[in-house]
Each structure stands twice: as C-alpha cells, then as structure tokens.
Motif scaffolding. Structure first.
Motif, PDB file in Angstrom:
ATOM      1  N   LEU A  19     -17.107  15.739 -25.311  1.00  0.00           N
ATOM      2  CA  LEU A  19     -16.517  14.832 -24.322  1.00  0.00           C
ATOM      3  C   LEU A  19     -15.624  15.579 -23.331  1.00  0.00           C
ATOM      4  O   LEU A  19     -15.638  15.282 -22.130  1.00  0.00           O
ATOM      5  N   ALA A  20     -14.866  16.565 -23.812  1.00  0.00           N
ATOM      6  CA  ALA A  20     -13.966  17.299 -22.914  1.00  0.00           C
ATOM      7  C   ALA A  20     -14.765  18.009 -21.819  1.00  0.00           C
ATOM      8  O   ALA A  20     -14.346  18.031 -20.643  1.00  0.00           O
ATOM      9  N   VAL A  23     -16.003  15.356 -19.311  1.00  0.00           N
ATOM     10  CA  VAL A  23     -14.919  14.876 -18.442  1.00  0.00           C
ATOM     11  C   VAL A  23     -14.554  15.944 -17.420  1.00  0.00           C
ATOM     12  O   VAL A  23     -14.326  15.638 -16.237  1.00  0.00           O
ATOM     13  N   ARG A  24     -14.518  17.213 -17.853  1.00  0.00           N
ATOM     14  CA  ARG A  24     -14.180  18.299 -16.932  1.00  0.00           C
ATOM     15  C   ARG A  24     -15.220  18.418 -15.816  1.00  0.00           C
ATOM     16  O   ARG A  24     -14.877  18.568 -14.638  1.00  0.00           O
ATOM     17  N   ALA A  25     -16.497  18.310 -16.167  1.00  0.00           N
ATOM     18  CA  ALA A  25     -17.553  18.389 -15.162  1.00  0.00           C
ATOM     19  C   ALA A  25     -17.485  17.199 -14.206  1.00  0.00           C
ATOM     20  O   ALA A  25     -17.634  17.350 -12.985  1.00  0.00           O
ATOM     21  N   GLN A  26     -17.238  16.015 -14.761  1.00  0.00           N
ATOM     22  CA  GLN A  26     -17.137  14.822 -13.918  1.00  0.00           C
ATOM     23  C   GLN A  26     -15.940  14.923 -12.980  1.00  0.00           C
ATOM     24  O   GLN A  26     -16.014  14.580 -11.792  1.00  0.00           O
ATOM     25  N   ALA A  27     -14.795  15.394 -13.509  1.00  0.00           N
ATOM     26  CA  ALA A  27     -13.589  15.529 -12.683  1.00  0.00           C
ATOM     27  C   ALA A  27     -13.791  16.537 -11.564  1.00  0.00           C
ATOM     28  O   ALA A  27     -13.353  16.317 -10.422  1.00  0.00           O
ATOM     29  N   THR A  28     -14.462  17.643 -11.853  1.00  0.00           N
ATOM     30  CA  THR A  28     -14.719  18.651 -10.819  1.00  0.00           C
ATOM     31  C   THR A  28     -15.586  18.086  -9.707  1.00  0.00           C
ATOM     32  O   THR A  28     -15.302  18.278  -8.514  1.00  0.00           O
ATOM     33  N   MET A  29     -16.631  17.349 -10.097  1.00  0.00           N
ATOM     34  CA  MET A  29     -17.502  16.758  -9.089  1.00  0.00           C
ATOM     35  C   MET A  29     -16.756  15.714  -8.254  1.00  0.00           C
ATOM     36  O   MET A  29     -16.871  15.669  -7.026  1.00  0.00           O
ATOM     37  N   ARG A 115     -18.236   5.289 -20.857  1.00  0.00           N
ATOM     38  CA  ARG A 115     -17.491   4.618 -19.792  1.00  0.00           C
ATOM     39  C   ARG A 115     -16.068   5.146 -19.677  1.00  0.00           C
ATOM     40  O   ARG A 115     -15.593   5.403 -18.574  1.00  0.00           O
ATOM     41  N   HIS A 116     -15.393   5.330 -20.810  1.00  0.00           N
ATOM     42  CA  HIS A 116     -14.023   5.838 -20.738  1.00  0.00           C
ATOM     43  C   HIS A 116     -14.002   7.290 -20.251  1.00  0.00           C
ATOM     44  O   HIS A 116     -13.037   7.734 -19.637  1.00  0.00           O
ATOM     45  N   GLY A 117     -15.102   8.037 -20.488  1.00  0.00           N
ATOM     46  CA  GLY A 117     -15.183   9.405 -19.966  1.00  0.00           C
ATOM     47  C   GLY A 117     -15.299   9.418 -18.458  1.00  0.00           C
ATOM     48  O   GLY A 117     -14.713  10.269 -17.783  1.00  0.00           O
ATOM     49  N   LEU A 118     -16.065   8.451 -17.917  1.00  0.00           N
ATOM     50  CA  LEU A 118     -16.177   8.329 -16.456  1.00  0.00           C
ATOM     51  C   LEU A 118     -14.820   8.041 -15.832  1.00  0.00           C
ATOM     52  O   LEU A 118     -14.411   8.696 -14.857  1.00  0.00           O
ATOM     53  N   LEU A 119     -14.112   7.048 -16.395  1.00  0.00           N
ATOM     54  CA  LEU A 119     -12.811   6.680 -15.833  1.00  0.00           C
ATOM     55  C   LEU A 119     -11.805   7.822 -16.003  1.00  0.00           C
ATOM     56  O   LEU A 119     -11.005   8.093 -15.100  1.00  0.00           O
ATOM     57  N   LEU A 120     -11.870   8.520 -17.136  1.00  0.00           N
ATOM     58  CA  LEU A 120     -10.953   9.646 -17.357  1.00  0.00           C
ATOM     59  C   LEU A 120     -11.250  10.784 -16.377  1.00  0.00           C
ATOM     60  O   LEU A 120     -10.332  11.433 -15.860  1.00  0.00           O
TER      61      LEU A 120
END
Length: 265
Positions: A19-20, A23-29, A115-120
C-alpha cells in the motif's frame, strides 16, 4: 548438482504492490498533474503572489494601518492561508471532479489501489504542493519586508504547522465532498465562486475585525478560522485555540460527508 534460485525468479508472482508504494506512486502522479496544469498554477501561486504584492503596495500607498501592525506583517499570514485554501479546496475539487467525469477514478477503482489509498495519495500530493507554495510566498513576503513575530520562534513554527495541517484537512475534505456529489462543470463553477467569495469576504486575507458587524458570522467560516490561526501564529506567536477548534469541526464534517458520498464514478 542443483542450484536453488530465489522464489519468484521464473514463476509469475501476481499481486498488488504494498500500500505504501501504491500511495507514493499515486501521490507523485497527482503532484505532477497539479504542477503541470496552468489553471492549478494560477490558483496555487500566481493569484496569491499578486494578492500579496498588490495588497502590500496598495495598503502602504494609502497609509492603511491594520490594528497597529504594518500591512505586510498582517497580509503575509493571510495570503499564506489563502494559498492553503486555494490548493486544498479549489484545486483538488476541480481536479477530482474532472477525473470522475473522464472515468479516471473509475479506472483506478479496478486497480489494486483501494479507495482510502486513492484519497491518501491525493492528500500527500496536496501537502507537497502546499509546502512548495508556502516556501515561495515566505520568500516573497521576506522580500517585501515581512517580519514574523520573534517572541517565540518555536511556538510560531508549531502554531503555523498546526494551522496549516488543520486547514488543509478541513478544505481538502470539503473539496472532495463537492467533487464527489456534483458534475465536473458544476464543481468548477462552485469551487471558483467559493474561492473568490472567501478571498474577498471570508476573513482569510484580512482579519475578521475588518468586516465590522459581519465579523460575528464570518469568524465561523473555515477561511476566517484559518486566517486567524495563521495571524495568531505569525503575528503574536500564539495558538488561536478557537480557530483551531472551528477548523477541526469543519474537517470532521467534511470527512464524514465525503466518506458517505464519494464514489468512483
């Protein structure tokens, strides 16, 4: 003689990343998309810088005194609060609204990202962009002659961090709520309208005491609470407990509404 190889060297090993990592990849994008979008940059950087430079120049030319403080010392904390609001609410609401319209959120729903990973991921990206905004605006403020309170630097820094954290939480939750229940075009219009109204009369740039009798109502808005908390931290080196409690109340309300209504499409 047989040679052992590591597990998974030749056999497929399907499954999502931790998950980490997701989340890191999603946050970077998310952060890259924010910084590449011209409208987002306008809201995040250009308008706050123009508000700070124009406000300080105009107030000094007109000889305006703000509760005994120099205009630059009052306006800089207010514009820092404005920058947090612009990214945490307006930018994230518009971006998420159009992501839902174009099916980006729906496609992510079919990926291992929960879903919580997307929001995070959105929150982490948001914090990175907010940090960049604050650094730039602090440099502009110092260039204009801003002198933050020197009474207790530790309390000033701590109170500022608390105000930014609670303000980001409150506005991000409200922005996601709006994006989750309205069409993209309606979200765009509402987010920009709220931003303009809050900037002009929401008590974020100027102290709530500047609005006369209307201050009784304005002080309960999240924009006024964030502005008051930032001014208390950077003008008086203190924590505005009432403003922080108001921001937390808005944050909890926005989070509950978003949790109940946010959908992938």
């Amino acid at each position: 003689m047989t040679t052992r190889t590591a597990e998974g060297t030749f056999a497929p090993h399907p499954g999502g990343a931790p998950l980490a990592s997701q989340v890191r990849a999603q946050a970077t994008m998310e952060a890259r998309l924010m910084l590449r979008n011209g409208e987002q940059l306008l809201l995040a950087l250009v308008i706050p810088v123009m508000a700070l430079v124009g406000g300080v120049a105009g107030a000094e030319r007109l000889g305006i005194d703000l509760d005994g403080h120099r205009p630059v010392d009052v306006l800089t904390p207010g514009v820092l609060a404005l920058a947090v609001m612009s990214t945490a609410f307006t930018s994230i609401a518009i971006a998420t609204g159009f992501e839902r319209r174009y099916g980006v959120i729906k496609r992510l729903g079919a990926s291992p990202l929960p879903r919580h990973g997307l929001l995070l991921g959105k929150v982490v990206a948001l914090l990175n962009v907010v940090a960049l905004q604050l650094v730039l605006l602090v440099v502009v403020g110092l260039t204009l002659g801003w002198e933050p309170s020197s009474l207790s630097p530790a309390i000033s820094v701590g109170a500022t961090a608390l105000a930014v954290a609670t303000g980001t939480w409150a506005f991000a939750s409200l922005g996601l709520f709006v994006a989750g229940v309205m069409r993209a075009e309606a979200t765009l219009a509402l987010a920009n309208l709220v931003y303009l109204l809050m900037m002009a009369g929401g008590g974020v740039v100027l102290p709530t005491s500047s609005y006369g009798q209307a201050a009784v109502f304005i002080q309960w808005l999240p924009s006024a609470a964030l502005g008051d908390a930032m001014r208390a931290a950077l003008l008086d080196a203190s924590v505005d407990g009432r403003a922080v409690v108001i921001l937390l109340a808005w944050a909890v309300l926005g989070t509950l509404l978003t949790a109940r209504t946010f959908s992938w499409e």
